[in-house]
Design an enzyme around this catalytic site. Structure first.
Site, short mmCIF file in Angstrom:
data_model
loop_
_atom_site.label_atom_id
_atom_site.label_comp_id
_atom_site.label_asym_id
_atom_site.label_seq_id
_atom_site.Cartn_x
_atom_site.Cartn_y
_atom_site.Cartn_z
N HIS A 178 16.53 4.82 38.76
CA HIS A 178 17.36 4.39 37.92
C HIS A 178 18.06 5.76 37.23
CE1 HIS A 178 15.31 0.60 37.16
NE2 HIS A 178 14.25 1.10 37.51
N ALA A 228 10.04 1.54 33.49
CA ALA A 228 10.17 2.22 34.53
C ALA A 228 11.22 3.28 34.50
CB ALA A 228 10.83 1.36 35.85
N ASN A 270 14.48 -5.33 33.71
CA ASN A 270 13.73 -5.18 32.33
C ASN A 270 14.08 -3.91 31.60
OD1 ASN A 270 12.11 -7.54 31.60
ND2 ASN A 270 11.42 -6.97 33.90
N1 LIG Z 1 9.84 -2.86 31.80
C1 LIG Z 1 9.83 -2.56 32.94
O1 LIG Z 1 10.34 -1.50 33.33
C2 LIG Z 1 9.02 -3.43 33.98
C3 LIG Z 1 8.70 -2.90 35.28
C4 LIG Z 1 8.41 -3.74 36.24
C5 LIG Z 1 8.00 -5.22 35.96
N2 LIG Z 1 8.34 -5.53 34.65
C6 LIG Z 1 7.93 -7.02 34.27
O2 LIG Z 1 6.49 -6.98 33.87
C7 LIG Z 1 5.96 -8.38 34.25
C8 LIG Z 1 4.80 -8.23 35.19
O3 LIG Z 1 5.10 -7.54 36.28
P1 LIG Z 1 4.24 -7.49 37.73
O4 LIG Z 1 4.98 -6.62 38.98
O5 LIG Z 1 2.82 -7.26 37.49
O6 LIG Z 1 4.21 -9.08 38.44
P2 LIG Z 1 3.78 -9.96 39.23
O7 LIG Z 1 4.54 -11.03 39.60
O8 LIG Z 1 3.00 -9.20 40.33
O9 LIG Z 1 2.49 -10.68 38.20
C9 LIG Z 1 2.62 -11.55 37.46
C10 LIG Z 1 1.24 -12.20 37.07
O10 LIG Z 1 1.56 -13.13 36.04
C11 LIG Z 1 0.87 -14.55 36.30
N3 LIG Z 1 1.82 -15.55 35.47
C12 LIG Z 1 2.72 -16.06 35.75
N4 LIG Z 1 3.07 -17.37 35.19
C13 LIG Z 1 2.05 -17.26 34.18
C14 LIG Z 1 1.49 -18.13 33.10
N5 LIG Z 1 2.37 -19.02 32.81
N6 LIG Z 1 0.47 -17.80 32.61
C15 LIG Z 1 -0.56 -17.03 33.08
N7 LIG Z 1 -0.13 -16.15 34.08
C16 LIG Z 1 1.20 -16.25 34.55
C17 LIG Z 1 1.07 -14.53 37.94
O11 LIG Z 1 0.07 -15.47 38.44
C18 LIG Z 1 1.10 -13.34 38.14
O12 LIG Z 1 -0.55 -12.97 38.67
C19 LIG Z 1 7.34 -9.07 34.96
O13 LIG Z 1 7.78 -9.86 33.96
C20 LIG Z 1 8.25 -7.92 35.62
O14 LIG Z 1 9.55 -8.31 35.53
C21 LIG Z 1 8.63 -4.72 33.59
#
Ligand SMILES: NC(=O)c1ccc[n+]([C@@H]2O[C@H](COP(=O)([O-])OP(=O)(O)OC[C@H]3O[C@@H](n4cnc5c(N)ncnc54)[C@H](O)[C@@H]3O)[C@@H](O)[C@H]2O)c1
Length: 266
Positions: A217, A127, A187
């Site tokens: 940010h 992000a 993150n």
């Molecule tokens: N790097 C960055 O800047 C940044 C920005 C936003 C989000 N993220 C991270 O990316 C990840 C995904 O974000 P999102 O918004 O799509 O999240 P979200 O909550 O919308 O989706 C997560 C998905 O993972 C699945 N899941 C959870 N545990 C699981 C397991 N043990 N096995 C299989 N599937 C599983 C859930 O069922 C869900 O469908 C999160 O960890 C979030 O913090 C990173």
């Protein structure tokens, strides 16, 4: 390139639409998905998406389904558990839950797995922006200060509304402590730390800001090179207000870069 995605949440489903429907990266489609919610639920969520994706609930079958690369988009805990196992069998991984790499034990496991599997783990810019600048500025240890202030509205923290009318600082401290406190919200600060001073020397401020709509940010960088500021005002993904659209786009950009003969900004 056949892509497997772990987590068909906000980022995962966005990627399916962009890669499979809109073909944003030539010859690159999601062919497999692993999600704990089960494919029956997810098929409903993927309605209208032109995707023939095989669903899995076990890592072993997912990993051997003929995928060339994996995008992890689930959670910090999932990333810590699955990413080293994929890397050590030679499957490269693009990791969204960069926060897991703040744990030195996970970081060294991931590094060892990359060596064992002769492959790479990619941390997209997520992000934020400016990681290229931070990395260049840090050459020969010439980076002296790295701070990030993250502002989100209450929905961005998964809270429903709230009474505060004024911005409120929820946390001030190192990125290492921040990701412990906000595992789904900072993150970006860990990606920034990995590019620069490490999670213990990167300073983070987290602000609950009812006056903002998106996730903002503000990054300050100082070093022998001079100083820089990067401000990113993000639009959230409709499916998850905690997650910025740019985070999903940065995964697509990473996949695109892997396919390019000329790579810019690395
Ligand atoms: N790097 C960055 O800047 C940044 C920005 C936003 C989000 N993220 C991270 O990316 C990840 C995904 O974000 P999102 O918004 O799509 O999240 P979200 O909550 O919308 O989706 C997560 C998905 O993972 C699945 N899941 C959870 N545990 C699981 C397991 N043990 N096995 C299989 N599937 C599983 C859930 O069922 C869900 O469908 C999160 O960890 C979030 O913090 C990173």
């Amino acid at each position: 390139m056949r892509v497997g995605v772990i987590g068909l949440g906000a980022i995962g489903r966005f990627l399916v639409r962009i890669l499979n429907n809109e073909q944003a990266v030539p010859d690159c489609t999601i062919t497999a998905a692993l999600d704990e919610r089960g494919m029956d639920v997810l098929k409903g969520k993927l309605l209208g998406v032109n995707a023939t994706i095989r669903g899995f609930d076990r890592l072993e079958e997912f990993a051997t389904s003929g995928i060339d690369i994996v995008v992890e988009a689930a959670s910090k805990a999932v990333a810590a558990n699955y990413v080293p196992r994929l890397l050590s069998r030679g499957i490269p991984v693009i990791i969204c839950s960069a926060g897991c790499l703040a744990d030195p034990a996970v970081l060294s496991k991931v590094e060892e797995a990359c060596r064992a599997g002769r492959t790479h783990c990619y941390v997209p810019s997520g992000a934020i922006g400016g990681l290229d600048l931070v990395q260049a500025a840090g050459v020969l240890g010439k980076l002296t200060k790295l701070t990030i202030t993250t502002r989100k509205p209450s929905l961005g923290f998964g809270l429903n509304g709230g009474t505060a009318a004024e911005p409120q600082t929820l946390f001030e401290g190192s990125a290492y402590e921040a990701i412990e406190k906000f595992p789904n919200n900072v993150n970006s600060s860990i990606a920034l730390s990995l590019a620069g001073l490490g999670s213990k020397r990167t300073q983070v401020r987290v602000v609950l800001d009812p006056t903002t709509k998106g996730n903002t940010h503000h990054i300050h960088i100082e070093g022998a090179f001079g100083r820089a500021e990067v401000v990113v005002e993000n639009q959230p993904l409709p499916d998850n207000p905690k997650t910025s659209c740019l985070a999903a786009l940065s995964v697509v950009a990473t996949l695109r870069a892997l396919n390019q003969p000329i790579r810019v900004g690395v």
